[in-house]
Every structure is written in structure tokens, then in C-alpha cells.
Design a protein around this motif. Structure first.
Motif, PDB file in Angstrom:
ATOM      1  N   LEU A   1       0.714   6.257  -9.883  1.00 15.70           N
ATOM      2  CA  LEU A   1       0.567   4.920 -10.438  1.00 15.70           C
ATOM      3  C   LEU A   1       1.697   4.050  -9.877  1.00 15.70           C
ATOM      4  O   LEU A   1       2.862   4.317 -10.157  1.00 15.70           O
ATOM      5  N   PRO A   2       1.419   3.020  -9.074  1.00 18.90           N
ATOM      6  CA  PRO A   2       2.481   2.187  -8.495  1.00 18.90           C
ATOM      7  C   PRO A   2       3.293   1.443  -9.558  1.00 18.90           C
ATOM      8  O   PRO A   2       2.756   1.015 -10.585  1.00 18.90           O
ATOM      9  N   GLY A   3       4.595   1.285  -9.273  1.00 20.79           N
ATOM     10  CA  GLY A   3       5.480   0.536 -10.162  1.00 20.79           C
ATOM     11  C   GLY A   3       5.902  -0.770  -9.523  1.00 20.79           C
ATOM     12  O   GLY A   3       5.258  -1.257  -8.583  1.00 20.79           O
ATOM     13  N   ASN A   4       7.009  -1.329 -10.000  1.00 24.31           N
ATOM     14  CA  ASN A   4       7.466  -2.609  -9.450  1.00 24.31           C
ATOM     15  C   ASN A   4       8.237  -2.457  -8.148  1.00 24.31           C
ATOM     16  O   ASN A   4       8.417  -3.425  -7.401  1.00 24.31           O
ATOM     17  N   HIS A   5       8.696  -1.239  -7.808  1.00 21.61           N
ATOM     18  CA  HIS A   5       9.467  -1.057  -6.580  1.00 21.61           C
ATOM     19  C   HIS A   5       8.579  -0.891  -5.346  1.00 21.61           C
ATOM     20  O   HIS A   5       9.000  -1.236  -4.235  1.00 21.61           O
ATOM     21  N   GLU A   6       7.385  -0.357  -5.525  1.00 22.51           N
ATOM     22  CA  GLU A   6       6.523  -0.159  -4.348  1.00 22.51           C
ATOM     23  C   GLU A   6       6.155  -1.476  -3.667  1.00 22.51           C
ATOM     24  O   GLU A   6       5.805  -1.485  -2.492  1.00 22.51           O
ATOM     25  N   ILE A   7       6.268  -2.571  -4.405  1.00 25.53           N
ATOM     26  CA  ILE A   7       5.910  -3.875  -3.820  1.00 25.53           C
ATOM     27  C   ILE A   7       7.103  -4.544  -3.129  1.00 25.53           C
ATOM     28  O   ILE A   7       6.941  -5.514  -2.377  1.00 25.53           O
ATOM     29  N   LEU A   8       8.316  -4.025  -3.334  1.00 25.38           N
ATOM     30  CA  LEU A   8       9.512  -4.637  -2.752  1.00 25.38           C
ATOM     31  C   LEU A   8       9.472  -4.585  -1.222  1.00 25.38           C
ATOM     32  O   LEU A   8       9.126  -3.555  -0.631  1.00 25.38           O
ATOM     33  N   ASP A   9       9.828  -5.687  -0.592  1.00 22.48           N
ATOM     34  CA  ASP A   9       9.864  -5.804   0.883  1.00 22.48           C
ATOM     35  C   ASP A   9       8.491  -5.601   1.521  1.00 22.48           C
ATOM     36  O   ASP A   9       8.386  -5.173   2.669  1.00 22.48           O
ATOM     37  N   LYS A  10       7.439  -5.906   0.769  1.00 20.64           N
ATOM     38  CA  LYS A  10       6.093  -5.779   1.332  1.00 20.64           C
ATOM     39  C   LYS A  10       5.821  -6.882   2.350  1.00 20.64           C
ATOM     40  O   LYS A  10       5.004  -6.720   3.262  1.00 20.64           O
ATOM     41  N   LYS A  11       6.470  -8.048   2.177  1.00 21.28           N
ATOM     42  CA  LYS A  11       6.472  -9.132   3.165  1.00 21.28           C
ATOM     43  C   LYS A  11       5.081  -9.538   3.632  1.00 21.28           C
ATOM     44  O   LYS A  11       4.761  -9.506   4.825  1.00 21.28           O
ATOM     45  N   GLY A  12       4.247  -9.897   2.689  1.00 22.13           N
ATOM     46  CA  GLY A  12       2.940 -10.420   3.048  1.00 22.13           C
ATOM     47  C   GLY A  12       1.895  -9.376   3.370  1.00 22.13           C
ATOM     48  O   GLY A  12       0.748  -9.712   3.680  1.00 22.13           O
ATOM     49  N   ASN A  13       2.251  -8.104   3.335  1.00 21.06           N
ATOM     50  CA  ASN A  13       1.279  -7.041   3.594  1.00 21.06           C
ATOM     51  C   ASN A  13       0.357  -6.925   2.389  1.00 21.06           C
ATOM     52  O   ASN A  13       0.789  -6.580   1.281  1.00 21.06           O
ATOM     53  N   ASN A  14      -0.918  -7.211   2.580  1.00 24.49           N
ATOM     54  CA  ASN A  14      -1.880  -7.221   1.471  1.00 24.49           C
ATOM     55  C   ASN A  14      -2.679  -5.930   1.354  1.00 24.49           C
ATOM     56  O   ASN A  14      -3.641  -5.865   0.595  1.00 24.49           O
ATOM     57  N   ASN A  15      -2.264  -4.905   2.105  1.00 16.08           N
ATOM     58  CA  ASN A  15      -2.980  -3.638   2.027  1.00 16.08           C
ATOM     59  C   ASN A  15      -2.870  -3.041   0.630  1.00 16.08           C
ATOM     60  O   ASN A  15      -1.789  -3.013   0.039  1.00 16.08           O
ATOM     61  N   ALA A  16      -3.986  -2.563   0.099  1.00 15.21           N
ATOM     62  CA  ALA A  16      -3.956  -1.841  -1.167  1.00 15.21           C
ATOM     63  C   ALA A  16      -3.338  -0.468  -0.928  1.00 15.21           C
ATOM     64  O   ALA A  16      -3.480   0.111   0.159  1.00 15.21           O
ATOM     65  N   TYR A  17      -2.646   0.038  -1.920  1.00 19.42           N
ATOM     66  CA  TYR A  17      -2.027   1.360  -1.753  1.00 19.42           C
ATOM     67  C   TYR A  17      -3.086   2.420  -1.476  1.00 19.42           C
ATOM     68  O   TYR A  17      -2.879   3.337  -0.685  1.00 19.42           O
ATOM     69  N   ALA A  18      -4.229   2.284  -2.126  1.00 20.44           N
ATOM     70  CA  ALA A  18      -5.307   3.264  -1.960  1.00 20.44           C
ATOM     71  C   ALA A  18      -5.911   3.226  -0.562  1.00 20.44           C
ATOM     72  O   ALA A  18      -6.655   4.140  -0.187  1.00 20.44           O
ATOM     73  N   ALA A  19      -5.599   2.186   0.222  1.00 17.99           N
ATOM     74  CA  ALA A  19      -6.136   2.099   1.578  1.00 17.99           C
ATOM     75  C   ALA A  19      -5.479   3.104   2.528  1.00 17.99           C
ATOM     76  O   ALA A  19      -6.009   3.397   3.603  1.00 17.99           O
TER      77      ALA A  19
END
Length: 363
Positions: A75-93
Motif C-alpha cells: 500500500l503506497p504511503g506519502n514517501h513513494e510520491i516524493l521526487d516523482k517530478k511529474g511522473n504520472n505512472n501508476a505504481y501498479a504499472a
């Protein structure tokens, strides 16, 4: 039926040492689950420290969990999104193999398995959509939830421990509307249990020492289903070590009151050690020599070994060791050393010297 709840492992490539350390804790988690007959591991957020860490360590993560015979839920938390920088890929992808199921659908995922309903709520900026469109009424005897965030009323652990920032708050009314029997949740880094209405809430805490000041053992929670009831048990990770603040009390001549071996006797190689000096001294020469010994002979033996940069508790007073009143007081304190709690003895010693220097004035 037995599950294992973990969270906040913060797998990281910030340094090679951190990568090896965090993966070693993951390996212990998987081995513990396997040896205890755990069918499912639920990772309740912040498995990775940042999104770049996710991309870099996804493959090593999968290699470790490939040795597990059960299923891993991430289950993703708030840290997995850090420094994503516009990457819209879903984690499940991403490819997580058949071993790992990613629970990143918002506002929630509801499924039933083995007569138990599960509700997974990944980190979101707010959870209002769940209130507008809640899960269907419970059809099974048990409903277990998984989330990442802060449950109102459960975050305060004392003035010395700063809680993790960046997570969203889960309102008690929201939790009660979900009709949960148990909520396994991540984000807060200290293990604790509580209740919201009839729902028991369990934070496993961080799986490893992620930052300075995270005192106490790190671990996870066994969740066992017995005759329609949920039983929980905290389990510790030895490979995670502990954060240990070691107070070095300096005598008036400037030398520590104990040897290095005595200060470090209850530590382990995986610990994060922080030395803090206190005392009234003639000079800091003894403190400097102590630091040199630690840096030369001991620092490499621990995950982290450092000195607190705040030295405000060291007071240098010329010829303090020759003060007759202080010498008499210290002689009396030394007579009581073996009859007092060590921490209380050191505190009383420093307080007494301060009292004498202040002329016996109570402040």
C-alpha cells in the motif's frame, strides 16, 4: 490464519550502507513471516523512501520477497510520491511479479478473501471521497483495513519525539463509517495501539531506525484470526538495531566517569549511537581524548556513531576540581554510586554541582 503488518521501511539508495541496511531488515521481515507460517504480509506505506528509490530498489525488493511462499500487499504511503517530478505512472504499472499486489487504487479497494473483507486506503491528500462514496455494508464477520496516515488523537508520544510529517489525517468519523474491526496503519514511527469506536487501531511503527531520535525497538505486528477474533502481537527486528543516546557524564577533571566499554556494553552493531556530553569541567581535554578513541576504535563497528553537536551542557570553569565544597560533595556521591540508579546518580551529581556554584540558591 496469520498475517504480518509492517510499514515505514524507507528502502533507500542514499548511500550504499543505507541500501544494505534497509534491505537486510526487509530480509528479516520476510524470513520471520516464512518461519511463522504467515500467509500474507501487508506493507502499510513508505516501503520506499522516495520515488527514485522505488525505481532503483524495486528489483532488489522483488528478489528478497521471491523467497516468501505467501503474498505481499504493498500500500503506497506519502514517501513513494516524493521526487516523482511529474511522473504520472501508476505504481501498479510497474512489474511487481505475481508475488506482490499493489493497493494504489483510490479512494479505496475492497475485496473479500477466506471469509474476511479487506479495505485498503492508500495515502491521499484528503479522504472526503470515501465519506461521499463509502464501501458497501459489511457482509462478513470481520473487516480489516489498511491505511497510511495519522489517526486523530494517536500521534502524540511526548515532547522528545518528533512525528513524521507529510501524511494526511484520518478522521474518527471516517473510520467508524468503514465498519472496521481492525485497522493496520503506517506513517507514525513509534509502535502503538488504540481504538476508534469499536475498531482497534495498530501502528507497527517504522521497520528500521530512519532518523535521529527514534528510540525503542523497531518491528511489526502479527495479526492472527482465531474464531472470528483478531489477536495482535508485536515482533521486533534485530537487524534494525535501535537509536541510542548515550549520556557521557564528565568529572570535574574533564574525563568521562566510565570507560568506553562500559558506555557501549548494551549496544549492537546495527545501532545508531549518539553521544551527548554533560558536566562541569576544568577543560574539555578529556572529552576530546574520548572522542578520538571512539573515532579511531569504535565508530566503524556501528551503523552510525556520532556526537551531539550541542555541547551546551558542558560548562568549563577554571580550577573547579580544586573547589573544596565540590570535592566533598563528589566524595559523598561516590559513596552512594552503587546504591542509586545510574541515571539518577549522574543527574543528582550535576544538579548538586550547579547548586553549589549558585551559592545554594534554589532556582
Amino acid at each position: 490464519m496469520k498475517f504480518l503488518q509492517v510499514s515505514d521501511l524507507h528502502l533507500s539508495i542514499s548511500t550504499k550502507k543505507e541500501e544494505i541496511y534497509s534491505l537486510a531488515v526487509l530480509n528479516e521481515i520476510v524470513e520471520t513471516a516464512e518461519s511463522n507460517g504467515v500467509q500474507k504480509i501487508f506493507i502499510c506505506g513508505d516501503l520506499f523512501n522516495t520515488f527514485p528509490d522505488l525505481e532503483a530498489l524495486r528489483a532488489p525488493f522483488l528478489k528478497v520477497v521471491s523467497n516468501y511462499s505467501g503474498t505481499v500487499y504493498f500500500l503506497p504511503g506519502n514517501h513513494e510520491i516524493l521526487d516523482k517530478k511529474g511522473n504520472n505512472n501508476a505504481y501498479a504499472a510497474y512489474d511487481w511479479s505475481k508475488k506482490v499486489i499493489v493497493l494504489d487504487s483510490t479512494p479505496f479497494t475492497l475485496w473479500e478473501e477466506d471469509g474476511i473483507e479487506f479495505v485498503a486506503i492508500p495515502h491521499q491528500d484528503n479522504y472526503s471521497e470515501i465519506l461521499l462514496n463509502p464501501p458497501l455494508p459489511k457482509k462478513t464477520a470481520l473487516r480489516i483495513g489498511f491505511a497510511h496516515g495519522t489517526v486523530s488523537g494517536m500521534s502524540f508520544t511526548g515532547l522528545q519525539e518528533e512525528e513524521e510529517e507529510g501524511g494526511s489525517y484520518l478522521d474518527p468519523n471516517l473510520l467508524q463509517s468503514l465498519d472496521l474491526d481492525y485497522l493496520a496503519i503506517g506513517h507514525l514511527h513509534r509502535h502503538r495501539m488504540g481504538t476508534v469506536g469499536k475498531c482497534n487501531v495498530g501502528y507497527a511503527g517504522s521497520s528500521r531506525v530512519w532518523r535521529k531520535g527514534e528510540f525503542g525497538p523497531r518491528g511489526g505486528i502479527f495479526i492472527e484470526i482465531e474464531k472470528g477474533n483478531v489477536r495482535t502481537e508485536f515482533v521486533t527486528w534485530k537487524s534494525a538495531g535501535q537509536y541510542r543516546e548515550i549520556i557521557v557524564s564528565l568529572d570535574t577533571d574533564g574525563n568521562p566517569d566510565l570507560s568506553v566499554d562500559e558506555y557501549l556494553k548494551d549496544t549492537s552493531p546495527n545501532d545508531w549511537i549518539c553521544f551527548r556530553f554533560v558536566g562541569y569541567v576544568d577543560s574539555m581535554d578529556g572529552k576530546q581524548k574520548f572522542q578520538e578513541i571512539i573515532n579511531q576504535n569504535w565508530k566503524h563497528k556501528f551503523r552510525i556513531c556520532e556526537f551531539d553537536p550541542d555541547e551546551s551542557q558542558i560548562v568549563v570553569i577554571h580550577h573547579i576540581s580544586e573547589n573544596q565544597f565540590i570535592k566533598q560533595f563528589l566524595d559523598k556521591m561516590n559513596e552512594r554510586k552503587n546504591h542509586m540508579d545510574p541515571d539518577l546518580w549522574r543527574h543528582t551529581r550535576v544538579t548538586g554541582i550547579r547548586f553549589i556554584l549558585d551559592g545554594g540558591k534554589v532556582k
